[in-house]
Write an enzyme that holds these catalytic residues in place. Structure first.
Site, short mmCIF file in Angstrom:
data_model
loop_
_atom_site.label_atom_id
_atom_site.label_comp_id
_atom_site.label_asym_id
_atom_site.label_seq_id
_atom_site.Cartn_x
_atom_site.Cartn_y
_atom_site.Cartn_z
N GLU A 6 17.51 12.21 10.41
CA GLU A 6 16.18 12.26 11.02
C GLU A 6 15.67 10.88 11.46
OE1 GLU A 6 14.29 15.88 8.36
OE2 GLU A 6 14.09 13.85 7.62
N PRO A 7 16.37 10.19 12.33
CA PRO A 7 15.89 8.87 12.72
C PRO A 7 14.63 8.94 13.57
CG PRO A 7 17.74 9.51 14.10
CD PRO A 7 17.59 10.58 13.06
N GLY A 8 13.72 8.04 13.32
CA GLY A 8 12.52 7.92 14.14
C GLY A 8 12.48 6.53 14.75
N TYR A 68 1.15 -3.17 7.40
CA TYR A 68 2.40 -3.46 6.69
C TYR A 68 2.79 -4.94 6.75
CZ TYR A 68 3.08 1.54 7.88
OH TYR A 68 2.94 2.89 8.07
N CYS A 124 -13.73 -5.84 14.73
CA CYS A 124 -14.57 -6.55 13.77
C CYS A 124 -13.99 -6.48 12.37
CB CYS A 124 -15.97 -5.93 13.82
SG CYS A 124 -17.15 -6.79 12.81
N GLU A 125 -12.78 -7.00 12.22
CA GLU A 125 -12.09 -7.04 10.92
C GLU A 125 -11.22 -8.29 10.91
OE1 GLU A 125 -11.61 -4.48 8.45
OE2 GLU A 125 -12.73 -2.86 9.45
N TYR A 159 5.67 4.03 15.43
CA TYR A 159 4.46 3.90 14.63
C TYR A 159 3.46 2.96 15.32
CZ TYR A 159 7.86 6.08 11.69
OH TYR A 159 8.85 6.93 11.23
C1 PLP Z 1 9.15 9.27 8.75
C2 PLP Z 1 10.27 10.18 8.43
C3 PLP Z 1 11.51 10.01 9.05
C4 PLP Z 1 11.83 8.88 10.00
O1 PLP Z 1 11.86 7.64 9.40
P1 PLP Z 1 12.28 6.34 10.27
O2 PLP Z 1 12.13 5.23 9.34
O3 PLP Z 1 11.33 6.27 11.42
O4 PLP Z 1 13.67 6.56 10.73
C5 PLP Z 1 12.50 10.92 8.75
N1 PLP Z 1 12.28 11.94 7.88
C6 PLP Z 1 11.11 12.13 7.26
C7 PLP Z 1 10.93 13.26 6.34
C8 PLP Z 1 10.06 11.25 7.50
O5 PLP Z 1 8.90 11.42 6.88
#
Ligand code: PLP
Length: 426
Positions: free
Chosen positions: A281-283, A323, A350-351, A379
């Site tokens: 599940e890469p994001g 972060y 304003c922070e 993100y």
């Molecule tokens: C956020 C998330 C991802 C993706 O994470 P990355 O660091 O963006 O690759 C995959 N699976 C789940 C369940 C997540 O919450």
């Protein structure tokens, strides 16, 4: 001079992305402006698919949930990891098939579970409590929903604490030592069919050994679940692969990620005589380095530091504030000029924490310059807000010299939104 990532270049001293001059983009569409390189997304997705040729890649929609991006990935054969009904709706609208969607979440509403049942997507169940609710909702609809349990594997991903998700104390998943009994109980319930297992240990992970550790722990559980007589159709290892935000940072590639997982996965499934599908599940890796945030300089001020005031704030890119993360900053209209002075780039909010970049050596900065914050694709927009009365900015998708708006700039009307002043206050 720093080296630009290979999809960015300098032409006539201007920063160029996929053949488009960033200064022309800023003039045409206004600032702040998110600009995404379409080809780079395809390249990143292809790299993952190549590294894991037999796995399914479920893009994590929360990294950047823009419809156009979901659509591009749908056309590449991606599935989706969704964490809310909103993300589920958008993924389906973009054409991601329901068979390739996993509905995740540690605190789903009954409405969300109802929607999961209606659409027939698989659900990653985070607790026994949720398991019972889903079983009841599915039975009322006369359906059987395929589920995985989200496992808390108790693995330290050695990343920022706010994005460590598989520590023993984190809110996600079922503790590893309770997982087997959860499967046993689930297999006796109507309306749900346990057929997968899921974990996700964190994000921005730069050392692949935690992936190997997690695979071992997950495969231990897979063995025990198989002994129960449950045939697992899939093992979802989440993702969390980091990207190099700093020049001197070296980040693992999808190939390294595969080397950390595949040998263990293959050996152990073979030993068990089973052949579940592997899911990743890469994001961040898919979208992180594809996008820049263009922001215009409003003011330059010499105080204790050299402050550059820009028109984007942490309402549009919260990562540095939230972060302490690093984004490369380029003066886009002076991209080839020698650095001369040290500047701190601050937003208009304003922070005190509204700072994108501290003490960076840049060419001389003046009012009207355009600054590009690099690697803002993951993100970034997806975590944006209207804080401080600031409508969100536009997003543009570029490819080989063509640009398309994929999200229009918000205006004051969007700030008012659904608000109402009660009659008695008039
Ligand atoms: C956020 C998330 C991802 C993706 O994470 P990355 O660091 O963006 O690759 C995959 N699976 C789940 C369940 C997540 O919450």
């Amino acid at each position: 001079m720093f080296t630009l990532k290979n999809h960015l270049e300098i032409r006539d001293n201007h920063l160029v992305i996929s053949g488009m001059d960033t200064i022309e983009l800023a003039e045409k569409y206004g600032t702040p402006l998110y600009v995404t390189n379409e080809s780079r997304i395809i390249d990143n997705f292809s790299a993952y698919r190549k590294a894991f040729p037999d796995a399914d890649i479920y893009y994590a929609a929360k990294a950047n949930g823009s419809l156009a991006i979901l659509r591009m990935l749908a056309r590449q054969g991606a599935g989706a990891d969704v964490f809310s009904y909103g993300e589920l709706y958008m993924a389906l609208l973009a054409g991601i098939p329901r068979e390739k969607i996993l509905f995740n979440g540690n605190s789903k509403t009954d409405f969300e579970l109802q929607k999961a049942v209606e659409t027939g997507v698989r659900v990653s169940v985070d607790s026994r409590d949720e398991m019972h609710t889903l079983s009841e909702i599915a039975q009322i609809s006369g359906k059987t929903i395929e589920i995985a349990f989200r496992v808390n594997p108790d693995v330290s991903p050695r990343t920022h604490p706010k994005i460590s998700t598989g520590l023993k104390t984190s809110k996600f998943g079922i503790p590893a030592d309770e997982v087997v009994s959860a499967y046993r109980e689930a297999s006796g319930l109507s309306g749900i069919s346990p057929c997968g297992i899921h974990c996700h240990i964190g994000s921005q992970i730069l050392d692949t050994s935690p992936f190997t550790e997690a695979t071992h722990k997950m495969m231990d559980l897979v063995g025990k679940i198989t002994e129960l007589g449950i045939k697992l159709k899939f093992v979802d290892m989440g993702s969390g692969l980091g990207i190099p935000y700093k020049k001197e940072e070296t980040a693992p590639t999808p190939r390294d990620h595969a080397d950390a997982i595949l040998p263990v996965f293959k050996e152990r499934t073979k030993a068990l005589g089973i052949s579940p599908k592997l899911i990743l599940e890469p994001g961040r890796y898919i979208v992180g380095d594809t996008t820049i945030l263009l922001t215009r300089v409003n003011t330059v001020k010499k105080a204790a530091k050299n402050f550059v005031g820009v028109d984007a704030g942490f309402n549009l890119l919260v990562r540095p504030t939230m972060y302490d993360s690093y984004h490369y900053a380029v003066v886009a209209n002076k991209a080839g000029s020698e650095p001369e002075e040290t500047y701190t780039i601050a937003g208009p909010i304003c922070e005190t924490g509204d700072v994108f970049a501290k003490d960076r050596m840049l060419p001389r900065v003046e009012k009207g310059d355009i600054i590009a914050l690099l690697d803002a694709g993951a993100y970034g927009f997806s975590m944006s807000s209207q804080y401080n009365g600031r409508p969100r900015c536009a997003e543009v998708l570029v490819k080989d010299g063509i640009a398309d708006i994929i999200r229009g700039r918000e205006d004051i009307g969007d700030l008012i939104g659904k608000q109402k002043i009660p009659e008695r206050l008039m």
